[in-house]
Each structure stands twice: as structure tokens, then as C-alpha cells.
Scaffold this motif. Structure first.
Motif, mmCIF file in Angstrom:
data_model
loop_
_atom_site.group_PDB
_atom_site.id
_atom_site.type_symbol
_atom_site.label_atom_id
_atom_site.label_comp_id
_atom_site.label_asym_id
_atom_site.label_seq_id
_atom_site.Cartn_x
_atom_site.Cartn_y
_atom_site.Cartn_z
ATOM 1 N N GLU A 204 49.747 -107.651 84.134
ATOM 2 C CA GLU A 204 50.276 -106.928 85.296
ATOM 3 C C GLU A 204 49.594 -105.563 85.349
ATOM 4 O O GLU A 204 49.918 -104.656 84.573
ATOM 5 C CB GLU A 204 51.799 -106.778 85.177
ATOM 6 N N ASN A 205 48.630 -105.440 86.228
ATOM 7 C CA ASN A 205 47.845 -104.195 86.258
ATOM 8 C C ASN A 205 47.657 -103.655 87.679
ATOM 9 O O ASN A 205 46.774 -102.825 87.911
ATOM 10 C CB ASN A 205 46.484 -104.415 85.596
ATOM 11 N N ASP B 229 49.502 -101.625 89.322
ATOM 12 C CA ASP B 229 49.761 -100.188 89.406
ATOM 13 C C ASP B 229 48.536 -99.375 88.996
ATOM 14 O O ASP B 229 48.229 -98.338 89.600
ATOM 15 C CB ASP B 229 50.963 -99.819 88.531
ATOM 16 N N ARG B 230 47.778 -99.872 88.010
ATOM 17 C CA ARG B 230 46.579 -99.162 87.571
ATOM 18 C C ARG B 230 45.475 -99.258 88.622
ATOM 19 O O ARG B 230 44.705 -98.306 88.824
ATOM 20 C CB ARG B 230 46.092 -99.723 86.238
ATOM 21 N N MET B 231 45.373 -100.398 89.303
ATOM 22 C CA MET B 231 44.370 -100.537 90.363
ATOM 23 C C MET B 231 44.673 -99.587 91.515
ATOM 24 O O MET B 231 43.773 -98.923 92.044
ATOM 25 C CB MET B 231 44.317 -101.994 90.834
ATOM 26 N N ILE B 232 45.957 -99.538 91.901
ATOM 27 C CA ILE B 232 46.356 -98.629 92.984
ATOM 28 C C ILE B 232 46.071 -97.180 92.575
ATOM 29 O O ILE B 232 45.530 -96.383 93.357
ATOM 30 C CB ILE B 232 47.842 -98.821 93.317
ATOM 31 N N GLY B 233 46.432 -96.843 91.331
ATOM 32 C CA GLY B 233 46.203 -95.481 90.849
ATOM 33 C C GLY B 233 44.727 -95.102 90.866
ATOM 34 O O GLY B 233 44.365 -93.976 91.244
ATOM 35 N N ALA B 234 43.866 -96.041 90.482
ATOM 36 C CA ALA B 234 42.422 -95.768 90.469
ATOM 37 C C ALA B 234 41.902 -95.498 91.871
ATOM 38 O O ALA B 234 41.051 -94.611 92.071
ATOM 39 C CB ALA B 234 41.681 -96.946 89.845
#
Length: 314
Positions: A274-275, A277-282
Motif C-alpha cells: 500500500e503505497n 500515499d507516498r505516490m501522491i506525496g511525491a
């Protein structure tokens, strides 16, 4: 034998290049077998050997049409059972549609009432009955493709080989051709079909072979091939000004397997990770305003990409 054709350890070399590298597969009666692969994968070379137009450097091709023997044991009988729709148009521009079909049907030995009926069937099937008297040079590209198919089916072959028959045609002609192929199968014909278009494979295939660098790298039905990547996830993100976005930023996130950027980002992630959130943050950290996020099921395009590391149209 229940198989129409059996290909065993087939090989073809062009100088130092292995165009077809020791492949084996069966073609079963009544199936639509789609052969996929990028340019240079060996598809057309395989087809040319399978139709007897090209000799092989090793291995062999056996057929029920030849009593289970190699096709070269009785090549004339074998070829009479074939219908071939080549990648390049094989029609005479200055002849009418009917005369084109009559000429090619006569090469398979049709004459008299049989020839007349074969032409009627083929032109009607291709949706060209009302243009039968018109010269081929007056036809649109899609109509010429349909005439090409009509010329291959007037003798009602048991095995129809189609090498990228829908290249460069309009959507309506493509839809007509794909629907016609399915009807031919329903009438008992076996079909081998090569294409660059995944959506066509999704629509008509009963079996799939994926080739690359002269080898078969995967086989199965579309459901089986998708199931092999069933747990993977493809997320599509649309955002403003992605033209200059460096996809390596997302590739560095744990669990991201592959990213493509064609005006929108398509991100394949490995199972159980589950990643999002990290893609959106990047993306936000790099000044991108996200407009849409969707997650989709695995497609044949995704399967191909996972197997070969490149898109089908490379």
C-alpha cells in the motif's frame, strides 16, 4: 489428431540473428489463436513458415491435413486447406471486387457453380455485395481490407491465417472484421491471428501466444495470463503538467514495479504493497496538482509489459 497443426522446435535464422528460436505450440480445431509480439519478435516469420511460404532451418510442422505428417510431405493438399490474409494488401486495384474474389478462389480449384457460390458467400460475408462490380481502386482502406479477407475465404478454408489484417483502418471496418472472425469460428473455422492491438485480442482470442526475440515467452487464455498477475495493481493518476515529470521519482518508491507517462501516469505496483500515499506525496512535492486517481484490473497490456519490459508497439 485433434490438433489442426503441431509446431515442434521450429527455428529460422537470418545470418547471425535467430528470427525464430526453437518454438513449439499446437493449433487446435475451432480456436482463434492470437500471436502477439513487438516488431521483430518473429511473428511474421513464424506465420510464413506455418503457411509453407518459407522454409525452416530446424524443427517441423505437422498437420492433420497431411495425415499427421510434416506439411512438406503433401504441401499442395495442405495449402488447399488454408486461407491466407497477408499483412500487405493482395488485391488487384483495376479489377472489380467480384473479379478479385473469383481470381483467388480459382487458384484453389473452384469453378462453375462452386466458384459462383464461393464468391457470393465471400462478398456477402465481407459486406461488399453491393459493391461487387466496382473496381478495388475506388474502395476505402477499410473496404480493401475486407476485400482482402473475402479473397481468402471464398473456398471456405479449414484454417485461416491472418497477419495483422486491421492495420490502418477505420473503427467501423475493424469492428466488422472482428465480428466476422468470430462468426467464422462459430461456423467451424480455425483461425491464427497476429496483431499489435491488445483490444482485438481481448475481444476475439480463445488462446494467446506472446513472442519476443524469436521465443515464446508465455501462452494461455487471456484469463490465464491475467491471473498470472492477478495480485498486481495498476493505478492511473492524472495531474497538471506531466509532460516533463521524471517517472524515476515514482520508480524509487518501494513496491512500484513500472511507471509509464503518456500524458497520465500508469503505475504498476507489486502485491500487498500500500503505497498510494507516498505516490501522491511525491507528486505534490514536485508541484503537481492531481486531478484524478483510478485503480484498474490487470490488462493484457500490463501482462505483456511485465513479461517483456516494453510496450507492445515499440
Amino acid at each position: 489428431m485433434s490438433e489442426v497443426v503441431q509446431i515442434e522446435n521450429l527455428r529460422k535464422n537470418y545470418k547471425e540473428r535467430k528470427a525464430v528460436d526453437d518454438i513449439s505450440f499446437d493449433v487446435h480445431k475451432g480456436e482463434i489463436l492470437c500471436i502477439l509480439g513487438p516488431n521483430g519478435a518473429g511473428k511474421s516469420t513464424t506465420i510464413n513458415m506455418l503457411t509453407g511460404a518459407l522454409s525452416c532451418d530446424g524443427g517441423g510442422i505437422r498437420s492433420a491435413f497431411c495425415g499427421g505428417q510434416d506439411i512438406h510431405s503433401n504441401l499442395n493438399v495442405y495449402k488447399r486447406k488454408l486461407g491466407i490474409v497477408p499483412q500487405e494488401l493482395a488485391i488487384y486495384e483495376d479489377l472489380s471486387a467480384r473479379n478479385n474474389v473469383q481470381f483467388f478462389a480459382s487458384l484453389y480449384g473452384l469453378k462453375g457453380a462452386q466458384l459462383k457460390e464461393g464468391c457470393r458467400f465471400a462478398l456477402e460475408f465481407a459486406g461488399l455485395s453491393d459493391r461487387a462490380q466496382d473496381k478495388a481502386k475506388t474502395f476505402s482502406g477499410g473496404m480493401k481490407r475486407r476485400l482482402n479477407i473475402a479473397c481468402a475465404i471464398a473456398h471456405k478454408p479449414e484454417l485461416l491465417v491472418m497477419d495483422e489484417p486491421t492495420v490502418g483502418i477505420d473503427p467501423q471496418s475493424r469492428s466488422h472484421i472482428l465480428g466476422s472472425i468470430q462468426r467464422l469460428r462459430e461456423e467451424g473455422m480455425t483461425i491464427i491471428y497476429t496483431t499489435h492491438y491488445m483490444e482485438e485480442v481481448e475481444e476475439i482470442s480463445t488462446g494467446i501466444i506472446i513472442m519476443d526475440h524469436g521465443k515464446i515467452i508465455a501462452t494461455g487464455t487471456k484469463e490465464e495470463l491475467k491471473k498470472s498477475l492477478d495480485a498486481e495493481k495498476v493505478t492511473t493518476i492524472e495531474a497538471d503538467d506531466l509532460d516533463t515529470f521524471n517517472v524515476e521519482i515514482l520508480c524509487g518508491i518501494a513496491g512500484v514495479k513500472h511507471v509509464t507517462n503518456h500524458g497520465k501516469l500508469e503505475i504498476t505496483t507489486v502485491p500487498g504493497m500500500e503505497n498510494l500515499d507516498r505516490m501522491i506525496g511525491a507528486l505534490i512535492e514536485n508541484g503537481k496538482k492531481i486531478t484524478s486517481i483510478t485503480t484498474q484490473a490487470v490488462s493484457l497490456e500490463t501482462v505483456f509489459l511485465s513479461l517483456t519490459g516494453r510496450t507492445l508497439r515499440d
